[in-house]
Design a protein around this motif. Structure first.
Motif, PDB file in Angstrom:
ATOM      1  N   SER A  47       0.835  -1.189   0.000  1.00 29.01           N
ATOM      2  CA  SER A  47       0.000   0.000   0.000  1.00 29.01           C
ATOM      3  C   SER A  47       0.872   1.243   0.000  1.00 29.01           C
ATOM      4  O   SER A  47       1.985   1.231   0.531  1.00 29.01           O
ATOM      5  CB  SER A  47      -0.906   0.024   1.229  1.00 29.01           C
ATOM      6  OG  SER A  47      -1.761  -1.091   1.265  1.00 29.01           O
ATOM      7  N   TYR A  74      -3.336  13.982  -5.424  1.00 30.04           N
ATOM      8  CA  TYR A  74      -2.635  12.752  -5.808  1.00 30.04           C
ATOM      9  C   TYR A  74      -3.485  11.899  -6.739  1.00 30.04           C
ATOM     10  O   TYR A  74      -2.966  11.201  -7.593  1.00 30.04           O
ATOM     11  CB  TYR A  74      -2.323  12.031  -4.492  1.00 30.04           C
ATOM     12  CG  TYR A  74      -1.933  10.579  -4.497  1.00 30.04           C
ATOM     13  CD1 TYR A  74      -2.885   9.582  -4.287  1.00 30.04           C
ATOM     14  CD2 TYR A  74      -0.606  10.202  -4.610  1.00 30.04           C
ATOM     15  CE1 TYR A  74      -2.510   8.269  -4.213  1.00 30.04           C
ATOM     16  CE2 TYR A  74      -0.231   8.884  -4.530  1.00 30.04           C
ATOM     17  CZ  TYR A  74      -1.184   7.920  -4.323  1.00 30.04           C
ATOM     18  OH  TYR A  74      -0.817   6.605  -4.245  1.00 30.04           O
ATOM     19  N   ASN A  75      -4.791  11.966  -6.577  1.00 31.94           N
ATOM     20  CA  ASN A  75      -5.670  11.097  -7.359  1.00 31.94           C
ATOM     21  C   ASN A  75      -5.604  11.395  -8.848  1.00 31.94           C
ATOM     22  O   ASN A  75      -5.943  10.544  -9.661  1.00 31.94           O
ATOM     23  CB  ASN A  75      -7.112  11.210  -6.859  1.00 31.94           C
ATOM     24  CG  ASN A  75      -7.290  10.511  -5.524  1.00 31.94           C
ATOM     25  OD1 ASN A  75      -6.691   9.465  -5.279  1.00 31.94           O
ATOM     26  ND2 ASN A  75      -8.099  11.073  -4.652  1.00 31.94           N
ATOM     27  N   LEU A 126       1.087   7.815 -11.198  1.00 33.41           N
ATOM     28  CA  LEU A 126       1.579   7.067 -10.042  1.00 33.41           C
ATOM     29  C   LEU A 126       2.315   5.815 -10.511  1.00 33.41           C
ATOM     30  O   LEU A 126       1.988   5.272 -11.571  1.00 33.41           O
ATOM     31  CB  LEU A 126       0.406   6.661  -9.146  1.00 33.41           C
ATOM     32  CG  LEU A 126      -0.548   7.769  -8.732  1.00 33.41           C
ATOM     33  CD1 LEU A 126      -1.756   7.181  -8.019  1.00 33.41           C
ATOM     34  CD2 LEU A 126       0.162   8.788  -7.863  1.00 33.41           C
ATOM     35  N   THR A 151      -3.642   1.908 -16.823  1.00 33.00           N
ATOM     36  CA  THR A 151      -2.475   1.258 -16.228  1.00 33.00           C
ATOM     37  C   THR A 151      -1.569   0.670 -17.304  1.00 33.00           C
ATOM     38  O   THR A 151      -2.002   0.375 -18.420  1.00 33.00           O
ATOM     39  CB  THR A 151      -2.882   0.135 -15.265  1.00 33.00           C
ATOM     40  OG1 THR A 151      -3.620  -0.855 -15.990  1.00 33.00           O
ATOM     41  CG2 THR A 151      -3.743   0.672 -14.132  1.00 33.00           C
ATOM     42  N   LYS A 165      -5.879   1.447  -7.340  1.00 31.74           N
ATOM     43  CA  LYS A 165      -5.972   2.642  -6.501  1.00 31.74           C
ATOM     44  C   LYS A 165      -7.353   2.749  -5.882  1.00 31.74           C
ATOM     45  O   LYS A 165      -8.350   2.430  -6.526  1.00 31.74           O
ATOM     46  CB  LYS A 165      -5.685   3.892  -7.339  1.00 31.74           C
ATOM     47  CG  LYS A 165      -5.676   5.196  -6.582  1.00 31.74           C
ATOM     48  CD  LYS A 165      -5.261   6.358  -7.493  1.00 31.74           C
ATOM     49  CE  LYS A 165      -6.305   6.648  -8.531  1.00 31.74           C
ATOM     50  NZ  LYS A 165      -5.947   7.830  -9.353  1.00 31.74           N
ATOM     51  N   ASP A 166      -7.390   3.161  -4.627  1.00 29.71           N
ATOM     52  CA  ASP A 166      -8.638   3.515  -3.951  1.00 29.71           C
ATOM     53  C   ASP A 166      -8.616   5.028  -3.783  1.00 29.71           C
ATOM     54  O   ASP A 166      -7.923   5.545  -2.913  1.00 29.71           O
ATOM     55  CB  ASP A 166      -8.737   2.800  -2.603  1.00 29.71           C
ATOM     56  CG  ASP A 166     -10.080   3.044  -1.922  1.00 29.71           C
ATOM     57  OD1 ASP A 166     -10.661   4.129  -2.086  1.00 29.71           O
ATOM     58  OD2 ASP A 166     -10.532   2.135  -1.209  1.00 29.71           O
ATOM     59  N   SER A 167      -9.336   5.739  -4.643  1.00 32.33           N
ATOM     60  CA  SER A 167      -9.277   7.197  -4.624  1.00 32.33           C
ATOM     61  C   SER A 167      -9.815   7.775  -3.323  1.00 32.33           C
ATOM     62  O   SER A 167      -9.292   8.758  -2.813  1.00 32.33           O
ATOM     63  CB  SER A 167     -10.058   7.764  -5.807  1.00 32.33           C
ATOM     64  OG  SER A 167      -9.454   7.378  -7.034  1.00 32.33           O
ATOM     65  N   THR A 182      -5.030   5.938  -1.689  1.00 32.55           N
ATOM     66  CA  THR A 182      -4.063   4.863  -1.508  1.00 32.55           C
ATOM     67  C   THR A 182      -3.877   4.085  -2.797  1.00 32.55           C
ATOM     68  O   THR A 182      -4.848   3.717  -3.459  1.00 32.55           O
ATOM     69  CB  THR A 182      -4.513   3.912  -0.389  1.00 32.55           C
ATOM     70  OG1 THR A 182      -4.631   4.646   0.839  1.00 32.55           O
ATOM     71  CG2 THR A 182      -3.515   2.793  -0.184  1.00 32.55           C
ATOM     72  N   LEU A 183      -2.610   3.862  -3.123  1.00 31.13           N
ATOM     73  CA  LEU A 183      -2.217   3.058  -4.270  1.00 31.13           C
ATOM     74  C   LEU A 183      -1.803   1.689  -3.770  1.00 31.13           C
ATOM     75  O   LEU A 183      -1.209   1.583  -2.689  1.00 31.13           O
ATOM     76  CB  LEU A 183      -1.050   3.734  -4.988  1.00 31.13           C
ATOM     77  CG  LEU A 183      -0.547   3.111  -6.281  1.00 31.13           C
ATOM     78  CD1 LEU A 183      -1.546   3.333  -7.413  1.00 31.13           C
ATOM     79  CD2 LEU A 183       0.817   3.693  -6.650  1.00 31.13           C
ATOM     80  N   TYR A 184      -2.101   0.669  -4.538  1.00 32.59           N
ATOM     81  CA  TYR A 184      -1.774  -0.696  -4.143  1.00 32.59           C
ATOM     82  C   TYR A 184      -0.938  -1.385  -5.211  1.00 32.59           C
ATOM     83  O   TYR A 184      -0.989  -1.047  -6.388  1.00 32.59           O
ATOM     84  CB  TYR A 184      -3.047  -1.512  -3.920  1.00 32.59           C
ATOM     85  CG  TYR A 184      -3.964  -0.960  -2.861  1.00 32.59           C
ATOM     86  CD1 TYR A 184      -5.078  -0.208  -3.210  1.00 32.59           C
ATOM     87  CD2 TYR A 184      -3.700  -1.184  -1.512  1.00 32.59           C
ATOM     88  CE1 TYR A 184      -5.914   0.319  -2.240  1.00 32.59           C
ATOM     89  CE2 TYR A 184      -4.536  -0.668  -0.538  1.00 32.59           C
ATOM     90  CZ  TYR A 184      -5.642   0.079  -0.904  1.00 32.59           C
ATOM     91  OH  TYR A 184      -6.475   0.594   0.061  1.00 32.59           O
ATOM     92  N   CYS A 204       6.821   3.559  -3.947  1.00 33.26           N
ATOM     93  CA  CYS A 204       5.821   4.201  -4.792  1.00 33.26           C
ATOM     94  C   CYS A 204       6.312   5.602  -5.128  1.00 33.26           C
ATOM     95  O   CYS A 204       7.112   6.184  -4.386  1.00 33.26           O
ATOM     96  CB  CYS A 204       4.453   4.234  -4.134  1.00 33.26           C
ATOM     97  SG  CYS A 204       4.349   5.197  -2.625  1.00 33.26           S
TER      98      CYS A 204
END
Length: 125
Positions: A21, A29-30, A34, A57, A71-73, A77-79, A95
């Motif tokens: 994460s 950031y969204n 990334l 992606t 990503k969970d905007s 958080t980026l995964y 990251c």
């Protein structure tokens, strides 16, 4: 300024999985480009996957199939989901973020303005 904090690294046996994460400090950031990189001792930093600001992606050729970027905007958080890990995947994982909507081609570290501190992944045989 964007602060990035990685987590989720650890030790795993070959064949196992981990999900990394990367939490960001700003919701702008969204819309950024990334990416995930990794660096093993004595080796150059290499790119793994990228996500454009529109959610598109792409993956480095050698990373396709076992790694998934998401990503969970809402959580900013980026995964990075990593499956079928091998000892060769052992490295520090980072990251990175660039304040542009679409990522440059390739995985040049200099294209990214913001970096996390890294999270260590160790895969044992």
């Amino acid at each position: 300024q964007v602060q990035l904090v990685e987590s989720g690294g650890g030790s795993v046996q070959a064949g196992g999985s981990l999900r990394l994460s990367c939490a960001a400090s700003r919701n702008s950031y969204n819309g950024y480009c990334l990416a995930w990189f990794r660096q093993a001792p004595g080796k150059e930093r290499e790119g793994i996957a990228k996500m454009h600001g529109d959610g598109g992606t792409s993956y480095a050729d050698s990373m396709k199939g076992r790694f998934t970027i998401a990503k969970d905007s809402a959580k900013m958080t980026l995964y990075l989901q990593m499956n079928s890990l091998t000892p060769e995947d052992s490295a520090m994982y980072y990251c990175a973020a660039s304040p542009r909507r679409y990522c440059f081609p390739g995985y040049r570290a200099g294209d990214f303005s913001y970096w996390g501190q890294g999270t260590q992944v160790t895969v044992s045989s």
